[in-house]
Design an enzyme around this catalytic site. Structure first.
Site, PDB file in Angstrom:
ATOM      1  N   LYS A  49       0.827  -1.206   0.000  1.00  0.00           N
ATOM      2  CA  LYS A  49       0.000   0.000   0.000  1.00  0.00           C
ATOM      3  C   LYS A  49       0.857   1.250   0.000  1.00  0.00           C
ATOM      4  O   LYS A  49       0.555   2.228  -0.681  1.00  0.00           O
ATOM      5  CB  LYS A  49      -0.945  -0.005   1.215  1.00  0.00           C
ATOM      6  CG  LYS A  49      -2.076  -1.026   1.082  1.00  0.00           C
ATOM      7  CD  LYS A  49      -2.841  -1.234   2.394  1.00  0.00           C
ATOM      8  CE  LYS A  49      -3.868  -2.355   2.248  1.00  0.00           C
ATOM      9  NZ  LYS A  49      -4.474  -2.764   3.530  1.00  0.00           N
ATOM     10  N   GLN A  93      -4.340  -1.312   9.727  1.00  0.00           N
ATOM     11  CA  GLN A  93      -4.168  -2.638   9.117  1.00  0.00           C
ATOM     12  C   GLN A  93      -4.714  -3.689  10.100  1.00  0.00           C
ATOM     13  O   GLN A  93      -4.344  -3.698  11.262  1.00  0.00           O
ATOM     14  CB  GLN A  93      -2.679  -2.888   8.822  1.00  0.00           C
ATOM     15  CG  GLN A  93      -2.396  -4.216   8.145  1.00  0.00           C
ATOM     16  CD  GLN A  93      -2.973  -4.291   6.725  1.00  0.00           C
ATOM     17  OE1 GLN A  93      -2.986  -3.324   5.989  1.00  0.00           O
ATOM     18  NE2 GLN A  93      -3.499  -5.456   6.363  1.00  0.00           N
ATOM     19  N   ASP A 116     -10.748   3.821   4.681  1.00  0.00           N
ATOM     20  CA  ASP A 116     -10.877   2.372   4.531  1.00  0.00           C
ATOM     21  C   ASP A 116     -12.325   1.919   4.791  1.00  0.00           C
ATOM     22  O   ASP A 116     -12.661   0.747   4.624  1.00  0.00           O
ATOM     23  CB  ASP A 116      -9.922   1.680   5.520  1.00  0.00           C
ATOM     24  CG  ASP A 116      -9.606   0.246   5.140  1.00  0.00           C
ATOM     25  OD1 ASP A 116      -9.700  -0.095   3.941  1.00  0.00           O
ATOM     26  OD2 ASP A 116      -9.264  -0.550   6.050  1.00  0.00           O
TER      27      ASP A 116
END
Lengths: 279, 279
Positions: A49, A93, A116
């Site tokens: 990413k 994450q 996200d």
């Protein structure tokens, strides 16, 4: 359906926008990524990413926390980033490990930085058709369907899987496009029979080759959002290919779309926070 | 399915709890109801809810605002109630009129006082199986199904309607009980065919007698949450009765359950806010 090419196009667009923002404001869009511990798969994802961010002209800040981090400490970090005007998007994450209350951690992310799409606010916004960020994988699925001109109104979409960041929001986004939506899951009786009626199948459950070609209605659109070790999806690609009108491969289908949506939403978040008019 | 009797039992239980709270803390549980304008139906609903509160030993505070109230003013009122320690639950009677941004108003209700289950937070909590208040009508439906020992795991539940406070949360609550859930709506092609496959039908669309008996699978459970003028539901009761195993009448089915859940959640909210252990 070629997720790799479409993702490339979306990232290129994001890069153009990021450059415009940087030029006009002097501020580079910034994504903060929080990683707890050193799980090898997570480390790989984060590295990937960050590399994509760099290529797209998005600044990427990595906050690596030890595996012993408590939920309270993680919340403190995320609240700090939420309040930091130099950070426009926040990615936690996950999975973070069994000792972390992930929901509590997600909720420490300010909705306007939730690129996200993991907060309760973002889920409700997706469900109610309100402005907000979408969960990246469902968002990527919707962009694929749009790019391939799949008309969803009145069509029967069957979502296999009901996770908070994939199955549930995917179903809500399909419903918002006027599809008739069925949620199936591990407790569903007679999955095959239901999948056979689907005009659109979204497999998002993480069970290798759960959906077989014989269960695909001829002419259906098949989205495989499953990922299993060895680059195997939730759909048996070879047999499904003979019946589906459109189908996503694994890899190269939904996967690349997820990161592309993350980057696009980071740039949008930066634009919003820096007061730049959306085009 | 006798909603009237079950609702009576729930209200009696809430009354006992309310009395216990009042005795042990010296504070009477309090529901604040906000009414904008003087729509006759809304005035009637509010009067009915206040009467039920009184009977259950719940204090009821009515805030009547003029029809000319702006969204900003309404938000101010709701934010004030959210911060008022003497108020434990908040109900915004809706619809509020076309000039009000209802979503913005709902979001001014603190989640811990959202006893009507209308906030985005409450919707996401319902969807994710997290603690919180449920929307009252879907909550009433789930209590009816539980009281009649309807096993939902693996069963196919078809929800007709997708509103933010009825269809959508009802589907999420059914999904949380491991039902396979299909959302149908005005754009659904071939509604009859889908309803025919349902083990549980939840009609929540507000179209008189949309669901006919011939579309009910023999032995299915039919919940009619529709209300149309003249005490007519969304289900054609007489023909559906011949095939359904269980069915809710209109009136006397889902309707009384809605208020019962509102009262029960108000008492629970008071208990939470006054620091009383849940039994």
């Amino acid at each position: 359906m070629d997720g790799t090419s479409l993702a490339k196009r979306i990232v290129e667009e994001a890069a153009v926008k990021a450059a415009e923002i940087s030029q006009s404001t002097g501020t580079v869009p910034c994504l903060a990524t929080v990683l707890v511990g050193e799980d090898p798969a997570s480390v790989t994802y984060v590295r990937m990413k960050r590399a994509r961010c760099a290529k797209a002209g998005i600044q990427s800040r990595l906050i690596g926390l030890p595996a012993t981090t408590t939920t309270a400490e993680l919340i403190g970090t995320l609240a700090g980033l939420s309040a930091d005007p130099e950070v426009h998007g926040i990615l936690l994450q996950h999975p973070c490990g069994p000792h972390i209350d992930e929901r509590a951690a997600f909720e420490a992310i300010a909705p306007e930085k939730d690129v996200d799409g993991v907060t309760m606010h973002s889920f409700a916004a997706m469900s109610f058709g309100l402005p907000g960020f979408v969960s990246c994988t469902p968002g990527g699925i919707m962009r694929l369907l749009e790019a391939y001109d799949v008309d969803l109104a009145g069509k029967h979409a069957v979502v296999v899987g009901r996770s908070a960041i994939l199955g549930k929001p995917a179903g809500m986004l399909l419903l918002a496009q006027d599809a008739t939506v069925t949620y199936c899951h591990s407790r569903t009786a007679d999955l095959s029979r239901i999948v056979r009626e689907a005009d659109v199948v979204v497999a998002a459950v993480g069970r290798p080759r759960l959906i077989r070609g014989e269960d695909i209605k001829p002419g259906a659109v098949v989205i495989d959002a499953g990922y299993n070790p060895g680059n195997v999806g939730d759909v048996d690609f070879d047999t499904a290919l003979t019946r589906a009108r459109l189908i996503t491969p694994v890899p190269g289908g939904v996967g690349p779309m997820t990161i592309a949506v993350l980057l696009a939403q980071t740039v949008d978040a930066a634009a919003n926070q820096l007061g730049i008019q959306h085009r």
